[in-house]
Design a protein around this motif. Structure first.
Motif, PDB file in Angstrom:
ATOM      1  N   SER A   8       0.818  -1.196   0.000  1.00 51.03           N
ATOM      2  CA  SER A   8       0.000   0.000   0.000  1.00 51.03           C
ATOM      3  C   SER A   8       0.859   1.255   0.000  1.00 51.03           C
ATOM      4  CB  SER A   8      -0.910   0.013   1.230  1.00 51.03           C
ATOM      5  OG  SER A   8      -1.553   1.249   1.335  1.00 51.03           O
ATOM      6  N   TYR A   9       0.461   2.221  -0.794  1.00 53.20           N
ATOM      7  CA  TYR A   9       1.118   3.534  -0.775  1.00 53.20           C
ATOM      8  C   TYR A   9       0.843   4.231   0.544  1.00 53.20           C
ATOM      9  CZ  TYR A   9       1.987   8.455  -1.889  1.00 53.20           C
ATOM     10  OH  TYR A   9       2.421   9.750  -1.872  1.00 53.20           O
TER      11      TYR A   9
ATOM     12  N   LYS B 187      -4.277   7.484  -9.540  1.00 53.55           N
ATOM     13  CA  LYS B 187      -3.442   7.876 -10.682  1.00 53.55           C
ATOM     14  C   LYS B 187      -2.235   6.958 -10.873  1.00 53.55           C
ATOM     15  CE  LYS B 187      -0.620  11.267  -8.190  1.00 53.55           C
ATOM     16  NZ  LYS B 187      -0.150  12.670  -8.206  1.00 53.55           N
ATOM     17  N   TRP B 188      -1.844   6.177  -9.846  1.00 52.46           N
ATOM     18  CA  TRP B 188      -0.694   5.286 -10.007  1.00 52.46           C
ATOM     19  C   TRP B 188      -1.085   3.948 -10.630  1.00 52.46           C
ATOM     20  CZ3 TRP B 188       2.666   8.604 -10.102  1.00 52.46           C
ATOM     21  CH2 TRP B 188       2.890   9.544  -9.084  1.00 52.46           C
ATOM     22  N   SER B 189      -2.366   3.635 -10.636  1.00 51.44           N
ATOM     23  CA  SER B 189      -2.819   2.355 -11.186  1.00 51.44           C
ATOM     24  C   SER B 189      -3.713   2.510 -12.401  1.00 51.44           C
ATOM     25  CB  SER B 189      -3.574   1.562 -10.110  1.00 51.44           C
ATOM     26  OG  SER B 189      -2.736   1.266  -9.018  1.00 51.44           O
ATOM     27  N   VAL B 190      -4.085   3.734 -12.705  1.00 46.99           N
ATOM     28  CA  VAL B 190      -4.994   4.013 -13.822  1.00 46.99           C
ATOM     29  C   VAL B 190      -4.430   5.182 -14.620  1.00 46.99           C
ATOM     30  CG1 VAL B 190      -7.294   4.813 -14.440  1.00 46.99           C
ATOM     31  CG2 VAL B 190      -7.020   3.158 -12.604  1.00 46.99           C
TER      32      VAL B 190
ATOM     33  N   CYS C 165     -11.516   9.541 -19.527  1.00 46.86           N
ATOM     34  CA  CYS C 165     -11.289   8.193 -20.034  1.00 46.86           C
ATOM     35  C   CYS C 165     -10.154   7.561 -19.239  1.00 46.86           C
ATOM     36  CB  CYS C 165     -10.958   8.256 -21.521  1.00 46.86           C
ATOM     37  SG  CYS C 165     -10.623   6.644 -22.243  1.00 46.86           S
ATOM     38  N   LEU C 166     -10.484   6.570 -18.405  1.00 44.72           N
ATOM     39  CA  LEU C 166      -9.515   5.948 -17.514  1.00 44.72           C
ATOM     40  C   LEU C 166      -9.177   4.545 -18.016  1.00 44.72           C
ATOM     41  CD1 LEU C 166     -11.079   7.056 -14.110  1.00 44.72           C
ATOM     42  CD2 LEU C 166      -9.525   8.295 -15.623  1.00 44.72           C
ATOM     43  N   ARG C 167      -7.872   4.282 -18.162  1.00 40.09           N
ATOM     44  CA  ARG C 167      -7.407   3.005 -18.696  1.00 40.09           C
ATOM     45  C   ARG C 167      -6.632   2.285 -17.605  1.00 40.09           C
ATOM     46  NH1 ARG C 167      -5.556   3.976 -24.468  1.00 40.09           N
ATOM     47  NH2 ARG C 167      -7.809   4.305 -24.562  1.00 40.09           N
ATOM     48  N   PRO C 168      -7.189   1.186 -17.064  1.00 36.14           N
ATOM     49  CA  PRO C 168      -6.541   0.520 -15.934  1.00 36.14           C
ATOM     50  C   PRO C 168      -5.247  -0.190 -16.332  1.00 36.14           C
ATOM     51  CG  PRO C 168      -8.480  -0.702 -16.644  1.00 36.14           C
ATOM     52  CD  PRO C 168      -8.477   0.569 -17.419  1.00 36.14           C
TER      53      PRO C 168
ATOM     54  N   GLY D 284      -7.668  11.718  -9.679  1.00 37.58           N
ATOM     55  CA  GLY D 284      -6.466  10.904  -9.574  1.00 37.58           C
ATOM     56  C   GLY D 284      -5.934  10.772  -8.169  1.00 37.58           C
ATOM     57  N   HIS D 285      -6.300  11.716  -7.301  1.00 42.42           N
ATOM     58  CA  HIS D 285      -5.846  11.674  -5.916  1.00 42.42           C
ATOM     59  C   HIS D 285      -6.887  11.047  -4.992  1.00 42.42           C
ATOM     60  CE1 HIS D 285      -2.586  14.415  -7.151  1.00 42.42           C
ATOM     61  NE2 HIS D 285      -1.960  13.906  -6.109  1.00 42.42           N
ATOM     62  N   GLN D 286      -7.735  10.218  -5.548  1.00 40.10           N
ATOM     63  CA  GLN D 286      -8.659   9.434  -4.726  1.00 40.10           C
ATOM     64  C   GLN D 286      -8.048   8.052  -4.473  1.00 40.10           C
ATOM     65  OE1 GLN D 286     -11.301  10.916  -3.401  1.00 40.10           O
ATOM     66  NE2 GLN D 286     -10.673  12.736  -4.567  1.00 40.10           N
ATOM     67  N   PRO D 287      -8.399   7.445  -3.342  1.00 39.12           N
ATOM     68  CA  PRO D 287      -7.836   6.124  -3.040  1.00 39.12           C
ATOM     69  C   PRO D 287      -8.461   5.033  -3.895  1.00 39.12           C
ATOM     70  CG  PRO D 287      -9.430   6.749  -1.371  1.00 39.12           C
ATOM     71  CD  PRO D 287      -9.274   7.941  -2.266  1.00 39.12           C
ATOM     72  N   LEU D 288      -7.644   4.031  -4.217  1.00 44.04           N
ATOM     73  CA  LEU D 288      -8.116   2.883  -4.976  1.00 44.04           C
ATOM     74  C   LEU D 288      -7.771   1.611  -4.196  1.00 44.04           C
ATOM     75  CD1 LEU D 288      -9.223   1.579  -7.592  1.00 44.04           C
ATOM     76  CD2 LEU D 288      -6.856   1.579  -8.445  1.00 44.04           C
TER      77      LEU D 288
END
Length: 427
Positions: free
Chosen positions: A2-3, A27-30, A107-110, A150-154
Motif C-alpha cells: 500500500s502507498y 493515478k498510479w494504477s490508472v 477516459c480511464l485506462r486501468p 487521480g488523488h482518490q484512493p483505490l
C-alpha cells in the motif's frame, strides 16, 4: 504494498481494508487517456456523452450510440469513463466497444493490476462518488478534474479477489436493477391510470351511462348531453405575472413567486424574491394572489397546477406564471384544477404551439381554448371524486417510490461494502 500508511491517512470510506489488500492513489494504477480520434475515426466511431449514461447503474440510455457530431476523446473496450461534470450524478461507464466520448468524460485506462470491471464498481461506489463530490469546484455546475479524481484512493485486492467481487456485484446488481425496473414500470402504469381518470372525468363526467352528444370538436369527441361547449375564457379569468427587473428585488417585503414556487399541489414560497410593499401597491396591486387562485407555469406543459393557500395569499406571481381564477357560478376551482392537467388541455396547448419556435404559452393561447363545461353541482362532484381517487393512487405511488429509493440505497451500500472488503467470503 500500500502507498498509504495503515493509519488515519486513509479516507473514511476505505478505512479498515483487509490486511491482504493493497491501496494506492488512483493515478498510479490508472492512466488518463487523452487520445484524439482521427478524422476518419471521428466520423465512423459511435459517440457517447455524459447524458447517454444512466446514474449509478452505468447503463447506456441509448441502445445504439450515434456517430460523433463534435470533437471528443477516443476510448477503447474496457476503458472506464467517469463524468467529471456534477459527479454526484454518478455517471460511470465500462466500455464494451471502441468509440468517442465527450470532453466531460474522463477516459480511464486501468493497468494490469486492476480489472476494468472492478475499477468500474469502485468508481460507481457511493464512497468514491461522495469523496470526489466533496472536492468539486464551481457552484452552479460543480465539476472535478483529473487532479481531484487521480488523488482518490483505490483499493487493490489481488486480481482473483477483484474478479470474484466483480462477478458477485454483476449478479447482485442485475437482480436489484430488475426489481427496480419492475417497480418503475408499475409507477408508469399508475401515472397513466391517473391521467386517464382525470381526462375522462373532465370530458365525459362520472356516469358511464349518461346520454352523450357530439361536441362538434374532433379532439373533444362526445360529451354528456347536458354539458355545454364554451370558450375557456368564459369559465375562468387569467393573467400572466408582470415582468419585474432584478433592481426591484429586496431582502424582504411582498413575496415574488418564481417558477420554483409552482411545483406541487399547493404554491410555496420556495425560491421567492421580495418587492417593496409601496411599489407593489402603486404598480402591481392587481397581480396579488387571492385564496383559491390556481397557478401554472407558462414555460412548459408540466402538468402541474398549484393552488394558492393562506401561506401564499398576497404574493405577486412573476412573469412566466399564469394566475387562473374560476368565475363564480360557472366553474369551480377543483374542476378547473383537474382540467388544467388533463390530456384535453395539454393537447390543445400542443396544437396551439404547433409550428412555433416559442415553447411556452400565455393568455393569448388560453383565449383560444374551449372546454366541455358541466353544471356547477356536477363540477363539485367531479372534483371531490377525483381528489379521493387520486389521493389513493398517489399514496400507492409514494410507497413504491420509497421502495425504489431503499433499493437504490441498498445497491450503493452493497457496492461500497464489496469493493472495500466488508463482505465475508469475498475478501
Amino acid at each position: 504494498m500500500s502507498y498509504f500508511a495503515r493509519s488515519d491517512e486513509l479516507p473514511a470510506w476505505v478505512a479498515g481494508l483487509p490486511d491482504s489488500w493493497g491501496s494506492d492513489w488512483l493515478k498510479w494504477s490508472v492512466r488518463l487517456s487523452t487520445d484524439r480520434p482521427s478524422e476518419e475515426e471521428q466520423a465512423g466511431l459511435p459517440y457517447i456523452s455524459n447524458e447517454d449514461i444512466a446514474s449509478w447503474t452505468g447503463k447506456l440510455l441509448n441502445d445504439e450510440p450515434k456517430p460523433a457530431e463534435s470533437e471528443g476523446r477516443k476510448f477503447q473496450i474496457d476503458d472506464v469513463l467517469l463524468n467529471k461534470l456534477r459527479p454526484y450524478l454518478a455517471k460511470v461507464y465500462h466500455a464494451d466497444f471502441d468509440g468517442v466520448s465527450s470532453g466531460e468524460l474522463l477516459c480511464l485506462r486501468p493497468s494490469d493490476t486492476v480489472m476494468p470491471r472492478f475499477l468500474f464498481y469502485v468508481l460507481s461506489s457511493k464512497g468514491f462518488i461522495d469523496s470526489i463530490d466533496a472536492e468539486t469546484f464551481g457552484s452552479k455546475m460543480p465539476r472535478a478534474d483529473w487532479e481531484i479524481v487521480g488523488h482518490q484512493p483505490l483499493p487493490l485486492p489481488p486480481l482473483e479477489i477483484q474478479r470474484r467481487i466483480a462477478q458477485f456485484l454483476d449478479e447482485k446488481t442485475a437482480r436489484i436493477d430488475s426489481l427496480i425496473e419492475k417497480k418503475r414500470s408499475l409507477l408508469d402504469r399508475l401515472a397513466e391510470k391517473r391521467q386517464a381518470l382525470i381526462s375522462r372525468a373532465v370530458t365525459k363526467g362520472l356516469n358511464p351511462d349518461v346520454l352523450m352528444k357530439p361536441s362538434g370538436i374532433d379532439w373533444l369527441g362526445d360529451i354528456p348531453a347536458h354539458w355545454e361547449v364554451i370558450p375557456l375564457k368564459r369559465a375562468v379569468r387569467y393573467q400572466e405575472g408582470p415582468g419585474i427587473m432584478a433592481v426591484d428585488f429586496r431582502d424582504d417585503g411582498v413575496p415574488l413567486l418564481r417558477v420554483s414556487s409552482v411545483g406541487g399541489r399547493y404554491a410555496t414560497l420556495s425560491g421567492v424574491n421580495y418587492l417593496d410593499p409601496e411599489k407593489v401597491e402603486l404598480k402591481w396591486r392587481h397581480f396579488l394572489t387571492e385564496l383559491g387562485d390556481l397557478l401554472i407555469s407558462a414555460s412548459a406543459t408540466s402538468g402541474i397546477v398549484s393552488e394558492v393557500t393562506e401561506a401564499t395569499v398576497g404574493c405577486v406571481p412573476y412573469t412566466g406564471i399564469i394566475r387562473i381564477n374560476p368565475i363564480e357560478g360557472i366553474s369551480t376551482s377543483s374542476f378547473i384544477r383537474h382540467l388544467l392537467v388533463s390530456d384535453v388541455f395539454l393537447s390543445q396547448i400542443d396544437q396551439l404551439k404547433a409550428g412555433s419556435t416559442i415553447q411556452h404559452f400565455g393568455p393569448y393561447h388560453l383565449g383560444l381554448m374551449v372546454i366541455g363545461c358541466p353544471p356547477i353541482h356536477e363540477q363539485f362532484r367531479i372534483g371531490d371524486e377525483l381528489d379521493e381517487k387520486l389521493d389513493k393512487l398517489d399514496a400507492n405511488a409514494e410507497k413504491i417510490e420509497r421502495s425504489v429509493e431503499i433499493l437504490l440505497e441498498y445497491r450503493a451500500a452493497l457496492i461500497t461494502a464489496a469493493v472495500t472488503g466488508k463482505i465475508k467470503g469475498l475478501e
